[in-house]
Design a protein around this motif. Structure first.
Motif, PDB file in Angstrom:
ATOM      1  N   GLU A   6       0.860  -1.178   0.000  1.00  0.00           N
ATOM      2  CA  GLU A   6       0.000   0.000   0.000  1.00  0.00           C
ATOM      3  C   GLU A   6       0.896   1.228   0.000  1.00  0.00           C
ATOM      4  O   GLU A   6       1.752   1.373   0.874  1.00  0.00           O
ATOM      5  CB  GLU A   6      -0.889  -0.007   1.244  1.00  0.00           C
ATOM      6  N   PRO A   7       0.745   2.136  -0.975  1.00  0.00           N
ATOM      7  CA  PRO A   7       1.599   3.325  -1.002  1.00  0.00           C
ATOM      8  C   PRO A   7       1.321   4.227   0.199  1.00  0.00           C
ATOM      9  O   PRO A   7       0.173   4.542   0.496  1.00  0.00           O
ATOM     10  CB  PRO A   7       1.245   4.012  -2.311  1.00  0.00           C
ATOM     11  N   LEU A   8       2.388   4.622   0.888  1.00  0.00           N
ATOM     12  CA  LEU A   8       2.295   5.455   2.079  1.00  0.00           C
ATOM     13  C   LEU A   8       2.953   6.807   1.842  1.00  0.00           C
ATOM     14  O   LEU A   8       3.988   6.889   1.174  1.00  0.00           O
ATOM     15  CB  LEU A   8       2.977   4.766   3.264  1.00  0.00           C
ATOM     16  N   ASP A   9       2.378   7.862   2.436  1.00  0.00           N
ATOM     17  CA  ASP A   9       2.982   9.188   2.333  1.00  0.00           C
ATOM     18  C   ASP A   9       4.140   9.316   3.315  1.00  0.00           C
ATOM     19  O   ASP A   9       4.510   8.343   3.987  1.00  0.00           O
ATOM     20  CB  ASP A   9       1.933  10.296   2.509  1.00  0.00           C
ATOM     21  N   ALA A  10       4.721  10.497   3.415  1.00  0.00           N
ATOM     22  CA  ALA A  10       5.891  10.721   4.274  1.00  0.00           C
ATOM     23  C   ALA A  10       5.584  10.507   5.754  1.00  0.00           C
ATOM     24  O   ALA A  10       6.495  10.255   6.551  1.00  0.00           O
ATOM     25  CB  ALA A  10       6.432  12.132   4.061  1.00  0.00           C
ATOM     26  N   LEU A  11       4.311  10.594   6.139  1.00  0.00           N
ATOM     27  CA  LEU A  11       3.914  10.382   7.534  1.00  0.00           C
ATOM     28  C   LEU A  11       3.471   8.947   7.766  1.00  0.00           C
ATOM     29  O   LEU A  11       2.962   8.613   8.829  1.00  0.00           O
ATOM     30  CB  LEU A  11       2.792  11.357   7.912  1.00  0.00           C
ATOM     31  N   ARG A  12       3.668   8.101   6.752  1.00  0.00           N
ATOM     32  CA  ARG A  12       3.328   6.682   6.779  1.00  0.00           C
ATOM     33  C   ARG A  12       1.828   6.424   6.809  1.00  0.00           C
ATOM     34  O   ARG A  12       1.360   5.427   7.339  1.00  0.00           O
ATOM     35  CB  ARG A  12       4.048   5.966   7.910  1.00  0.00           C
ATOM     36  N   ASN A  13       1.068   7.366   6.214  1.00  0.00           N
ATOM     37  CA  ASN A  13      -0.370   7.189   6.047  1.00  0.00           C
ATOM     38  C   ASN A  13      -0.640   6.762   4.612  1.00  0.00           C
ATOM     39  O   ASN A  13       0.085   7.162   3.698  1.00  0.00           O
ATOM     40  CB  ASN A  13      -1.119   8.501   6.321  1.00  0.00           C
ATOM     41  N   PRO A  14      -1.689   5.965   4.384  1.00  0.00           N
ATOM     42  CA  PRO A  14      -2.013   5.573   3.010  1.00  0.00           C
ATOM     43  C   PRO A  14      -2.327   6.793   2.140  1.00  0.00           C
ATOM     44  O   PRO A  14      -2.961   7.747   2.595  1.00  0.00           O
ATOM     45  CB  PRO A  14      -3.269   4.700   3.164  1.00  0.00           C
ATOM     46  N   ILE A  15      -1.875   6.752   0.898  1.00  0.00           N
ATOM     47  CA  ILE A  15      -2.185   7.814  -0.061  1.00  0.00           C
ATOM     48  C   ILE A  15      -3.680   7.786  -0.345  1.00  0.00           C
ATOM     49  O   ILE A  15      -4.256   6.725  -0.601  1.00  0.00           O
ATOM     50  CB  ILE A  15      -1.399   7.619  -1.379  1.00  0.00           C
ATOM     51  N   GLN A  16      -4.309   8.962  -0.297  1.00  0.00           N
ATOM     52  CA  GLN A  16      -5.737   9.100  -0.567  1.00  0.00           C
ATOM     53  C   GLN A  16      -5.909   9.903  -1.852  1.00  0.00           C
ATOM     54  O   GLN A  16      -5.567  11.091  -1.881  1.00  0.00           O
ATOM     55  CB  GLN A  16      -6.424   9.835   0.592  1.00  0.00           C
ATOM     56  N   LEU A  17      -6.402   9.268  -2.898  1.00  0.00           N
ATOM     57  CA  LEU A  17      -6.649   9.989  -4.144  1.00  0.00           C
ATOM     58  C   LEU A  17      -7.689  11.077  -3.895  1.00  0.00           C
ATOM     59  O   LEU A  17      -8.615  10.892  -3.105  1.00  0.00           O
ATOM     60  CB  LEU A  17      -7.105   9.032  -5.233  1.00  0.00           C
ATOM     61  N   GLY A  18      -7.508  12.236  -4.528  1.00  0.00           N
ATOM     62  CA  GLY A  18      -8.391  13.374  -4.343  1.00  0.00           C
ATOM     63  C   GLY A  18      -7.948  14.311  -3.229  1.00  0.00           C
ATOM     64  O   GLY A  18      -8.514  15.383  -3.063  1.00  0.00           O
ATOM     65  N   THR A  19      -6.918  13.916  -2.476  1.00  0.00           N
ATOM     66  CA  THR A  19      -6.397  14.707  -1.358  1.00  0.00           C
ATOM     67  C   THR A  19      -5.248  15.589  -1.830  1.00  0.00           C
ATOM     68  O   THR A  19      -4.525  15.232  -2.757  1.00  0.00           O
ATOM     69  CB  THR A  19      -5.915  13.768  -0.234  1.00  0.00           C
ATOM     70  N   LEU A  20      -5.072  16.756  -1.189  1.00  0.00           N
ATOM     71  CA  LEU A  20      -3.943  17.635  -1.498  1.00  0.00           C
ATOM     72  C   LEU A  20      -2.693  17.161  -0.779  1.00  0.00           C
ATOM     73  O   LEU A  20      -2.731  16.827   0.416  1.00  0.00           O
ATOM     74  CB  LEU A  20      -4.238  19.068  -1.064  1.00  0.00           C
ATOM     75  N   TYR A  21      -1.574  17.156  -1.523  1.00  0.00           N
ATOM     76  CA  TYR A  21      -0.265  16.805  -0.972  1.00  0.00           C
ATOM     77  C   TYR A  21       0.753  17.849  -1.406  1.00  0.00           C
ATOM     78  O   TYR A  21       0.600  18.474  -2.454  1.00  0.00           O
ATOM     79  CB  TYR A  21       0.196  15.429  -1.475  1.00  0.00           C
TER      80      TYR A  21
END
Length: 89
Positions: A6-21
């Protein structure tokens, strides 16, 4: 065969499509920060962002640069992305 991850962001949370990064990059004194909406995952595991805001810096000092010189979309590795609130878009 390795298990899918599961792709994780820098904070180790799952990437959520539609979310701002947001993400940043630096090379030879030039830095760029960008905010964009996660649109999709590529076959190679990158996240495609639709860019909403870009800032440029030279050795830490803000530089005015025409936004139209930057790409409208960019592919970024998930672990380089930080979630950003809507008020920062």
């Amino acid at each position: 065969m390795p298990e899918p991850f599961e792709p994780l962001d820098a904070l180790r949370n799952p990437i959520q499509l539609g979310t701002l990064y947001g993400y940043s990059s630096t090379s030879s004194g030039w830095s760029k920060t960008a905010v964009g909406k996660a649109d999709k995952m590529t076959k190679t595991g990158m996240v495609t962002l639709s860019i909403k805001r870009v800032n440029h810096f030279l050795y830490g000092k803000p530089i005015d640069r025409d936004f139209h010189e930057d790409a409208k979309t960019v592919n970024v590795r998930p672990h380089m992305l930080f979630p950003v609130g809507e008020e920062n878009a």
